[in-house]
Write an enzyme that holds these catalytic residues in place. Structure first.
Site, PDB file in Angstrom:
ATOM      1  N   GLY A  50       0.792  -1.211   0.000  1.00  0.00           N
ATOM      2  CA  GLY A  50       0.000   0.000   0.000  1.00  0.00           C
ATOM      3  C   GLY A  50       0.829   1.268   0.000  1.00  0.00           C
ATOM      4  O   GLY A  50       0.567   2.196  -0.764  1.00  0.00           O
ATOM      5  N   ASP A  71      10.543  -7.380  -1.235  1.00  0.00           N
ATOM      6  CA  ASP A  71       9.197  -7.941  -1.099  1.00  0.00           C
ATOM      7  C   ASP A  71       9.211  -9.379  -1.595  1.00  0.00           C
ATOM      8  O   ASP A  71       9.726  -9.651  -2.672  1.00  0.00           O
ATOM      9  CB  ASP A  71       8.165  -7.131  -1.891  1.00  0.00           C
ATOM     10  CG  ASP A  71       6.753  -7.312  -1.351  1.00  0.00           C
ATOM     11  OD1 ASP A  71       6.293  -8.476  -1.283  1.00  0.00           O
ATOM     12  OD2 ASP A  71       6.119  -6.309  -0.983  1.00  0.00           O
ATOM     13  N   SER A  78      -7.230  -8.765  -3.478  1.00  0.00           N
ATOM     14  CA  SER A  78      -7.583  -7.827  -2.414  1.00  0.00           C
ATOM     15  C   SER A  78      -6.572  -6.699  -2.280  1.00  0.00           C
ATOM     16  O   SER A  78      -6.846  -5.683  -1.624  1.00  0.00           O
ATOM     17  CB  SER A  78      -7.703  -8.569  -1.074  1.00  0.00           C
ATOM     18  OG  SER A  78      -6.446  -9.094  -0.672  1.00  0.00           O
ATOM     19  N   ASN A  79      -5.385  -6.837  -2.889  1.00  0.00           N
ATOM     20  CA  ASN A  79      -4.375  -5.771  -2.854  1.00  0.00           C
ATOM     21  C   ASN A  79      -4.732  -4.604  -3.768  1.00  0.00           C
ATOM     22  O   ASN A  79      -4.297  -3.472  -3.538  1.00  0.00           O
ATOM     23  CB  ASN A  79      -3.006  -6.304  -3.298  1.00  0.00           C
ATOM     24  CG  ASN A  79      -2.489  -7.451  -2.460  1.00  0.00           C
ATOM     25  OD1 ASN A  79      -1.789  -8.324  -2.970  1.00  0.00           O
ATOM     26  ND2 ASN A  79      -2.808  -7.463  -1.183  1.00  0.00           N
ATOM     27  N   ARG A  82      -5.744  -0.724  -3.162  1.00  0.00           N
ATOM     28  CA  ARG A  82      -4.849   0.324  -2.643  1.00  0.00           C
ATOM     29  C   ARG A  82      -3.427   0.233  -3.192  1.00  0.00           C
ATOM     30  O   ARG A  82      -2.695   1.218  -3.182  1.00  0.00           O
ATOM     31  CB  ARG A  82      -4.793   0.250  -1.109  1.00  0.00           C
ATOM     32  CG  ARG A  82      -4.173  -1.047  -0.610  1.00  0.00           C
ATOM     33  CD  ARG A  82      -4.544  -1.359   0.829  1.00  0.00           C
ATOM     34  NE  ARG A  82      -3.976  -2.643   1.243  1.00  0.00           N
ATOM     35  CZ  ARG A  82      -4.490  -3.823   0.916  1.00  0.00           C
ATOM     36  NH1 ARG A  82      -5.572  -3.878   0.169  1.00  0.00           N
ATOM     37  NH2 ARG A  82      -3.929  -4.941   1.323  1.00  0.00           N
ATOM     38  N   ASN A 140       4.359  -4.291   9.940  1.00  0.00           N
ATOM     39  CA  ASN A 140       4.506  -5.058  11.174  1.00  0.00           C
ATOM     40  C   ASN A 140       5.653  -4.494  11.998  1.00  0.00           C
ATOM     41  O   ASN A 140       6.649  -3.992  11.461  1.00  0.00           O
ATOM     42  CB  ASN A 140       4.706  -6.547  10.893  1.00  0.00           C
ATOM     43  CG  ASN A 140       6.042  -6.833  10.245  1.00  0.00           C
ATOM     44  OD1 ASN A 140       7.050  -7.039  10.929  1.00  0.00           O
ATOM     45  ND2 ASN A 140       6.086  -6.833   8.914  1.00  0.00           N
ATOM     46  N   CYS A 201      -3.875  -4.205   8.606  1.00  0.00           N
ATOM     47  CA  CYS A 201      -4.899  -3.691   7.689  1.00  0.00           C
ATOM     48  C   CYS A 201      -5.806  -4.822   7.209  1.00  0.00           C
ATOM     49  O   CYS A 201      -6.970  -4.589   6.876  1.00  0.00           O
ATOM     50  CB  CYS A 201      -4.236  -3.005   6.503  1.00  0.00           C
ATOM     51  SG  CYS A 201      -3.393  -1.459   6.941  1.00  0.00           S
ATOM     52  N   CYS A 347     -12.314 -16.943  12.934  1.00  0.00           N
ATOM     53  CA  CYS A 347     -12.172 -15.543  12.518  1.00  0.00           C
ATOM     54  C   CYS A 347     -11.908 -15.534  11.017  1.00  0.00           C
ATOM     55  O   CYS A 347     -12.424 -16.391  10.300  1.00  0.00           O
ATOM     56  CB  CYS A 347     -11.058 -14.851  13.306  1.00  0.00           C
ATOM     57  SG  CYS A 347      -9.452 -15.648  13.148  1.00  0.00           S
TER      58      CYS A 347
END
Length: 389
Positions: A50, A71, A78-79, A82, A140, A201, A347
């Site tokens: 992001g 990275d 879902s990335n 943003r 993190n 996030c 969850c």
């Protein structure tokens, strides 16, 4: 505060580069010399997510000569809400490769160096040593403290940013800055928060465009450090609230009690991650397929969803009861539950439900399990008709 230029203007600009960067060259504070400094600088961006996306896009467009990307993740759908450096066609591709390809389309004059690995104490010094400036957009605390400590030991400045929901923060840290102004991340956060108090996030969400706001601030700070123009955020924390459209600037002072940074440590343990992982690994789990089989047999199961109400509204498992994590862990709720019932807690991915079960075990629950992989595993292995998120 004002800082002298980070690098010398040794590089020469080609005719094509003069044309490309002409709007920079017309600014007296930047000019030809400043653009040469940008070309001569090596910047490492940690994370192509992001925050890394706008940082990489704008530093590449600005003409930073070498961009390193750390990275090891791959692009997920879902990335795309943003992480604007990636495209639909890049889903499943390494983020570092996707980012490199986009950068080359923006500016072929930029050299891109890929570090397709997780940044850890074993490799961080070797990677960071090859760059003049570090930009940290990770999400993190373990990595943030690692980056900080390596930069302190290697005497390098770095730009830091963070985002959550509608708010973002940006600052500049440089322990060895000229003058008696050196600060590092531990002056802002001497101790990491408990893992359960630091939602990501992925759990709490983030307004996509906030990444552009904070990322552009981070890129601006990087350019100011490289060229020596303006007043940097060294010694100040910028806090942006997108809902109020407000900016606050909070002074940062050296922590009253400072432990000198002399070596790298176990950052997962420092941030409580190892202890949490050890406890979570002892939690009994049930797979989505096993849960489905028990349901089909008509066995008595109390299925409890401990996600937030926003997540519950997006998607839910039929027959589940919604009790948010904080409420589920309360004495009031647990005291009213039957310890003999077979309970499955879930969850999104499994971490929060394991936290709940740790608390339940303290209260004598021995017949409860966590859904391994959470509702995402249920969607993947049992019911693909449900929306993922």
């Amino acid at each position: 505060m004002h800082i002298s230029p980070l690098v010398a203007p040794d590089a020469e600009l080609s005719n094509n580069e003069v044309l490309r960067y002409s709007r920079h060259l017309l600014i007296p504070e930047v000019g030809l010399e400043g653009q040469k400094r940008l070309k001569n600088c090596r910047v490492l961006v940690i994370g192509a997510g992001g925050l890394g996306s706008p940082v990489l896009l704008y530093l590449a467009a600005a003409g930073v000569g070498t961009l390193g990307i750390v990275d090891f993740d791959v692009v997920d759908e879902s990335n795309l809400q943003r992480q604007v450096i990636h495209k639909q066609s890049n889903i499943g591709k390494r983020k570092s490769i996707s980012a490199r390809d986009t950068i080359k389309e923006i500016n072929p004059h930029v050299q891109v160096v890929l570090h397709e690995e997780r940044l850890e104490a074993a490799n961080a010094q070797a990677i960071i040593s090859g760059y003049d400036l570090i930009v940290d957009g990770t999400d993190n605390f373990a990595t943030r403290y690692l980056v900080n400590d390596v930069c302190v030991l290697s005497k390098k400045p770095y730009v830091w940013g963070s985002i959550y929901r509608f708010e973002g923060q940006v600052s500049v840290f440089w322990e060895n800055a000229p003058g008696d102004v050196g600060l590092n991340y531990r002056d802002l956060y001497p101790e990491p928060p408990p893992p359960e108090m630091a939602p990501s996030c992925a759990e709490g969400g983030v307004l996509g465009i906030l990444c552009a706001s904070i990322g552009s601030m981070m890129a601006t700070e990087a350019i100011k450090l490289i060229t020596g123009i303006g007043e940097t955020l060294l010694g100040r924390l910028a806090v942006y609230d997108a809902l109020d459209m407000s900016y606050r600037f909070i002074p940062i002072k050296r922590a009253p009690v400072r432990t000198p940074i002399t070596q790298l440590i176990d950052y997962q343990e420092f941030c409580g991650g190892k202890q949490t992982t050890k406890l979570q690994n002892s939690i009994p789990v049930i797979s989505a397929l096993e849960l489905r089989e028990m349901q089909e047999k008509g066995e008595a199961i109390q299925l409890i969803d401990v996600r937030g109400i926003e997540e519950w509204n997006i998607v839910r498992i039929e027959g589940a009861t919604h009790i948010p994590k904080n409420k589920m862990m309360s004495e009031d709720v647990l005291s009213k539950m039957n310890k003999k019932d077979f309970i499955v807690v879930h969850c999104k991915m499994g971490a929060r439900s394991k936290d709940v079960l740790i608390e339940m075990q303290k209260h004598g629950f021995t017949n409860a399990k966590s859904l391994d992989g959470g509702i995402l595993a249920w969607i993947k292995d049992v019911d693909q008709s449900l929306p993922s998120y």
